[in-house]
Scaffold this active site. Structure first.
Site, PDB file in Angstrom:
ATOM      1  N   SER A 542       0.833  -1.200   0.000  1.00  4.41           N
ATOM      2  CA  SER A 542       0.000   0.000   0.000  1.00  4.41           C
ATOM      3  C   SER A 542       0.871   1.254   0.000  1.00  4.41           C
ATOM      4  O   SER A 542       1.999   1.239   0.500  1.00  4.41           O
ATOM      5  CB  SER A 542      -0.871   0.005   1.259  1.00  4.41           C
ATOM      6  OG  SER A 542      -1.431   1.278   1.450  1.00  4.41           O
ATOM      7  N   TYR A 555      -3.430  -1.027   9.880  1.00  5.30           N
ATOM      8  CA  TYR A 555      -3.295  -1.346   8.457  1.00  5.30           C
ATOM      9  C   TYR A 555      -1.902  -0.963   7.963  1.00  5.30           C
ATOM     10  O   TYR A 555      -1.210  -1.758   7.324  1.00  5.30           O
ATOM     11  CB  TYR A 555      -4.376  -0.581   7.679  1.00  5.30           C
ATOM     12  CG  TYR A 555      -4.380  -0.834   6.180  1.00  5.30           C
ATOM     13  CD1 TYR A 555      -4.941  -2.005   5.661  1.00  5.30           C
ATOM     14  CD2 TYR A 555      -3.843   0.103   5.299  1.00  5.30           C
ATOM     15  CE1 TYR A 555      -4.953  -2.224   4.294  1.00  5.30           C
ATOM     16  CE2 TYR A 555      -3.854  -0.115   3.929  1.00  5.30           C
ATOM     17  CZ  TYR A 555      -4.411  -1.277   3.427  1.00  5.30           C
ATOM     18  OH  TYR A 555      -4.431  -1.503   2.071  1.00  5.30           O
TER      19      TYR A 555
END
Ligand code: ZN
Length: 658
Positions: A542, A555
């Site tokens: 990400s 996350y």
């Protein structure tokens, strides 16, 4: 065998003889006991008025490359009958000359090339001619005293001819054998070790004559107790997955390209593999010569000792070539197309799933026919010299070239996690598009039916459980034989929460899903990637790794950990030639994790609207799952063959990352 003629169905095709011709051809083609994958051919003779207003008789014969199972009327090549009949009278005609003359005899230059049996169809003086390689008939002729048995079954009204090479030689044989014959008295023609011809001026009668002939052979086999089941109903699939992957790799290296390997563990395959005399009966030859281009003459005999088995097959094949070669012939590759694996089943090899399926279907029939013939006194297929001639016949080899795919990732096997939606789904579709076989896994059961392509295998899997991962990997090795590409993508985006308020459970869950599960999938894949072709791993991380945002600590931490894991994997796996690269997508909104709620919440964090948030990158571009999939597939392909341990943003440009 029963006639599949259906009066009301046939009614719809009666408006033209060609439509009716196509209809009964499809009836023959649909029964795999009659013809398999492009085998057999049919024709129609009809008068037409040509452009000069003259009457001309035309032979509509199956075009090369068409399959009787699905042949449409335009699959028949229209050739001038008079020309073909003249060709039959020539004393000699080379293959090259024949193919050229057949094409030149067409009344439509854009029509497909006529079947190599066109001349034979032309000389049979009936409107409809049907030709199949019916299992039951060919099997009886492939036994000790086969010819005698065939004569006994069919009597004097059947023209029975010894085997000869298909094409012009066969046409010539039939032409000469029928010069003084009364065609009206013939029920059909049986070509020993090859197949059956029936004919009539009525489409239904010609088709049903075929069924009658096959029925007689089936009754004979039945009467002689040949149909007693040989299946192993208790067959248990014990898959030695790493050995399968190793066979795939070694066979692919001989062929010179990545291949698919499929392990058949059905009761018939296992039943055969357990026979004491398996090697003896399976080393004699195929059911009909036209199987040889797909299966080679005989299978490899697998014992689990990969190199030894392959070397033995390869040296036997070279010796077979030396025994039968003619000047100007070059030896084809030494690789087997299938193997009988003692007590385990049958392993099929092919450049893609389609070709694997062809070989798989042929072996199903081979196994049956060989065992029927054994029960009838002994399997005795055509001798090796005649089989060699068909294997090395340029017109047969041309059939394979026509079907060659040549896609970028043909023969490669990919595993994609989290593939039911978003980036994972886009990766699966992109890989299929490039010709790879794809194992797509997801917790969502929709994954099983997401795609109907035969190169697609969707399975439910919980990537947070090792046992679940092992199960799907084992199933995928059985189906496709190995693993070359892993796209580790499954993930979840937890609800925003500041560190001051985050609870233990959601932190642990996020780490488990976005970090630990990737380790599990990678760990379980490594043994197979080691046997892969240009193996590579693509980790979907990400933008949050180089540029984290507030409220997404779990996350971001998981994805940062994941990136670090990928870097270590690149270090550890390089010695096995396995590349590991990382993608950092950002703001891909057509994915499963971006619910309306998450979108709103993230937009709020950045003090912008949802639309503004979507395009909040330097290029003001909307990033789609497909953009990420294209980058992932590129990482797996040639372009990045010399790259490992790299991290690539797919984010439209981000100031904080740059
Ligand atoms: Zn044939």
């Amino acid at each position: 065998m029963k006639s599949q003629w259906n009066e009301s169905e046939a009614e719809g095709f009666k408006k033209s003889s060609l439509e009716l011709r196509a209809y009964t051809s499809r009836l023959l083609g649909k029964d795999s006991n009659l013809v398999l994958h492009g085998g057999g051919n049919t024709s129609l003779k009809e008068k037409i008025i040509n452009i000069f207003g003259e009457e001309e008789e035309i032979l509509y014969v199956k075009g090369s490359g068409y399959d009787l199972k699905v042949i449409p009327p335009e699959g028949f090549s229209p050739a001038r009958l008079e020309t073909l009949n003249k060709l039959a009278k020539l004393p000699k005609l080379s293959d090259t000359d024949m193919v050229r003359e057949l094409k030149a005899a067409l009344i439509d230059p854009s029509a497909p090339t006529p079947s190599v049996e066109a001349i034979l169809h032309a000389i049979i003086p009936f409107k409809y001619v049907d030709h199949t390689h019916a299992d039951a008939v060919v099997t009886i002729s492939n036994t000790e005293n086969g010819e005698k048995r065939i004569k006994e079954i069919y009597g004097d009204n059947m023209l029975i001819l010894p085997y000869c090479m298909p094409g012009f030689v066969l046409s010539k044989q039939v032409y000469e054998a029928t010069l003084d014959l009364d065609w009206a008295k013939l029920d059909g023609i049986i070509l020993l070790n090859h197949g059956v011809f029936t004919f009539d001026d009525d489409a239904k009668i010609s088709y049903e004559k075929m069924i009658t002939i096959v029925n007689k052979a089936e009754s004979y086999l039945e009467k002689n107790g040949c149909f007693k089941s040989r299946e192993d109903k208790d067959a248990q699939a014990i898959i030695e997955a790493e050995v399968v992957a190793s066979y795939r790799k070694e066979v692919g290296l001989i062929i010179g390209q990545p291949i698919i390997a499929h392990l058949k563990t059905d009761s018939l395959s296992v039943g055969l593999s357990k026979r004491q005399d398996m090697q003896s009966i399976m080393s004699r030859g195929p059911v009909t010569p036209d199987h040889i281009i797909h299966t080679k003459r005989i299978p490899m005999f697998a014992t689990g000792e990969v190199k030894k088995d392959i070397d033995l097959f390869s040296s036997d094949y070279q010796a077979y070539f030396e025994r039968n070669k003619k000047p100007s012939l070059t030896c084809l590759d030494h690789a087997p197309r299938y193997a009988v694996w003692k007590n385990k089943g049958i392993l099929i090899f092919g450049p893609n799933k389609k070709r694997v399926d062809v070989v798989s279907d042929i072996t199903d029939h081979t196994i049956k026919c060989v065992q029927w013939a054994e029960a009838l006194g002994g399997w005795k297929p055509l001798d090796e010299g005649n089989l060699f001639d068909v294997e090395y016949w340029e017109l047969e080899q041309a059939k394979l070239k026509r079907g060659a795919g040549g896609s970028k990732l043909e023969g490669m096997v990919a595993l994609v996690t989290g593939a039911a939606s978003g980036i994972g789904k886009a990766c699966a579709l992109e890989l299929l598009n490039e010709g790879a076989c794809v194992v797509a896994i997801d917790i969502n059961p929709d994954i099983e039916k997401m795609c109907s392509n035969s190169s697609y295998f969707g399975m439910v899997c919980d990537v947070t459980h090792t046992a679940s991962i092992q199960k799907v990997i084992l199933a995928s090795i059985q189906k496709f034989g190995g693993l070359d590409i892993l796209i580790s993508n499954a993930g979840s985006f937890p609800k925003s929460s500041d560190l001051s308020r985050i609870d233990d459970e959601s932190w642990t869950k996020a780490i488990e899903m976005n970090l630990t599960s990737h380790m599990r999938v990678l760990r379980e894949s490594i043994p197979y990637l080691k046997h892969g072709f240009n193996p590579s791993v693509v980790i979907v991380a990400s933008k949050n790794v180089p540029a984290p945002g507030p409220g997404a600590s779990a996350y971001s931490s998981a994805k940062a950990g994941l990136t670090q894991m990928a870097r270590v994997a690149a270090l550890e796996l390089a010695e096995h030639g396995i590349r590991v690269n990382v993608l950092h997508p950002n703001a891909v909104f057509d994915t499963g994790i971006w619910s309306e709620e998450v979108l709103n919440s993230r937009a709020k964090h950045y003090g912008t609207t949802v639309e503004g948030y979507k395009r909040s990158n330097l290029l003001k571009a909307e990033i789609t799952s497909r953009d990420v999939a294209k980058a992932a597939v590129a990482f797996a392909g040639d372009l990045f063959m010399k790259t490992t341990g790299a991290q690539l943003p797919v984010d439209g440009g981000n100031e904080r990352v740059i």
